[in-house]
Motif scaffolding. Sequence first.
Motif, PDB file in Angstrom:
ATOM      1  N   SER A   1       0.806  -1.220   0.000  1.00  0.00           N
ATOM      2  CA  SER A   1       0.000   0.000   0.000  1.00  0.00           C
ATOM      3  C   SER A   1       0.839   1.270   0.000  1.00  0.00           C
ATOM      4  CB  SER A   1      -0.960   0.005   1.197  1.00  0.00           C
ATOM      5  OG  SER A   1      -0.242  -0.010   2.407  1.00  0.00           O
TER       6      SER A   1
ATOM      7  N   MET B   1      -4.777  -4.231  -8.330  1.00  0.00           N
ATOM      8  CA  MET B   1      -5.906  -3.296  -8.310  1.00  0.00           C
ATOM      9  C   MET B   1      -5.625  -2.086  -7.420  1.00  0.00           C
ATOM     10  SD  MET B   1      -7.945  -4.405 -10.518  1.00  0.00           S
ATOM     11  CE  MET B   1      -9.365  -3.346 -10.233  1.00  0.00           C
ATOM     12  N   ALA B   2      -4.927  -2.307  -6.301  1.00  0.00           N
ATOM     13  CA  ALA B   2      -4.568  -1.180  -5.430  1.00  0.00           C
ATOM     14  C   ALA B   2      -3.662  -0.206  -6.173  1.00  0.00           C
ATOM     15  CB  ALA B   2      -3.891  -1.691  -4.153  1.00  0.00           C
ATOM     16  N   LYS B   3      -2.767  -0.736  -7.018  1.00  0.00           N
ATOM     17  CA  LYS B   3      -1.893   0.132  -7.805  1.00  0.00           C
ATOM     18  C   LYS B   3      -2.688   0.873  -8.883  1.00  0.00           C
ATOM     19  CE  LYS B   3       2.377  -2.369  -7.035  1.00  0.00           C
ATOM     20  NZ  LYS B   3       2.774  -1.444  -6.014  1.00  0.00           N
ATOM     21  N   ILE B   4      -3.610   0.164  -9.525  1.00  0.00           N
ATOM     22  CA  ILE B   4      -4.423   0.793 -10.573  1.00  0.00           C
ATOM     23  C   ILE B   4      -5.265   1.931  -9.998  1.00  0.00           C
ATOM     24  CG2 ILE B   4      -6.406   0.418 -12.119  1.00  0.00           C
ATOM     25  CD1 ILE B   4      -5.228  -2.435 -12.609  1.00  0.00           C
ATOM     26  N   HIS B   5      -5.898   1.674  -8.855  1.00  0.00           N
ATOM     27  CA  HIS B   5      -6.794   2.661  -8.248  1.00  0.00           C
ATOM     28  C   HIS B   5      -6.076   3.641  -7.318  1.00  0.00           C
ATOM     29  CE1 HIS B   5     -10.599   0.974  -9.681  1.00  0.00           C
ATOM     30  NE2 HIS B   5      -9.968  -0.183  -9.629  1.00  0.00           N
ATOM     31  N   ARG B   6      -4.799   3.335  -7.022  1.00  0.00           N
ATOM     32  CA  ARG B   6      -4.038   4.133  -6.044  1.00  0.00           C
ATOM     33  C   ARG B   6      -4.837   4.288  -4.756  1.00  0.00           C
ATOM     34  NH1 ARG B   6       0.529   6.874  -8.730  1.00  0.00           N
ATOM     35  NH2 ARG B   6       0.285   6.392 -10.906  1.00  0.00           N
ATOM     36  N   ASP B   7      -5.313   3.129  -4.309  1.00  0.00           N
ATOM     37  CA  ASP B   7      -6.171   3.067  -3.130  1.00  0.00           C
ATOM     38  C   ASP B   7      -6.017   1.671  -2.525  1.00  0.00           C
ATOM     39  OD1 ASP B   7      -8.349   3.688  -1.331  1.00  0.00           O
ATOM     40  OD2 ASP B   7      -9.623   2.465  -2.626  1.00  0.00           O
TER      41      ASP B   7
ATOM     42  N   PRO C   1      -8.855  -2.410  -2.237  1.00  0.00           N
ATOM     43  CA  PRO C   1      -8.831  -3.818  -2.631  1.00  0.00           C
ATOM     44  C   PRO C   1      -8.100  -4.714  -1.618  1.00  0.00           C
ATOM     45  CG  PRO C   1      -8.387  -2.443  -4.536  1.00  0.00           C
ATOM     46  CD  PRO C   1      -8.366  -1.534  -3.321  1.00  0.00           C
TER      47      PRO C   1
END
Length: 195
Positions: free
Chosen positions: A97, A172-178, A181
């Motif tokens: 994260s 997905m956390a990298k894609i959404h920068r969140d 996931p």
Amino acid sequence: MPAIKGDTRRSILDAAQRIMSRKGFSAVGISEVLSEAGVPKGSFYHFFGSKDAFGEAMMRAYFTDYLADMDRALAEPGLTSAERLMNYWQNWRETQSTDECQGKCLAVKLGAEVSDLSEAMRLALKEGTTAIIDRLERTITAGLKDGSIAIDGAPRDTAQVLYDMWLGASVMAKIHRDIGPLDTTTTVTRQLLHL
């Protein structure tokens, strides 16, 4: 005093892991890695026959370190198997994260990219990720024995699903920068293990 051969090779691999965990494999040139490692440009081919051989060595070094850390985490004394496993996932969540994972997320960053570029790197990734799943399976099996974990399927299948789920959530956390996931995956992990 000149650097010892093994130390120089390791410095190159460590620098590459730091840079490539941010930029990927194809976007990084050998000269950038050598500059980061503080190694003269002519030294590269003394240690590696090609960028492909270098990439394979980097992946193998990464997994050697990763698996040693994983072994320590999954053998922590005084904890149940479930607690060890959830500590492992919590550490995964924390390292995935952050914007700057400093080489701790190389499989996530490079998995899809290098699997199509290099058969040697793909095989190193396959061996490394299989070794991770092996350890997860052993911990789940131990958790079934100590009563801290319950599952609905086979330990191997559960280990595979958990790893796949965490790897996907990291992407997905990298894609959404969140980190959402990863939080969802933590919840589902607890459900799958009946915690």
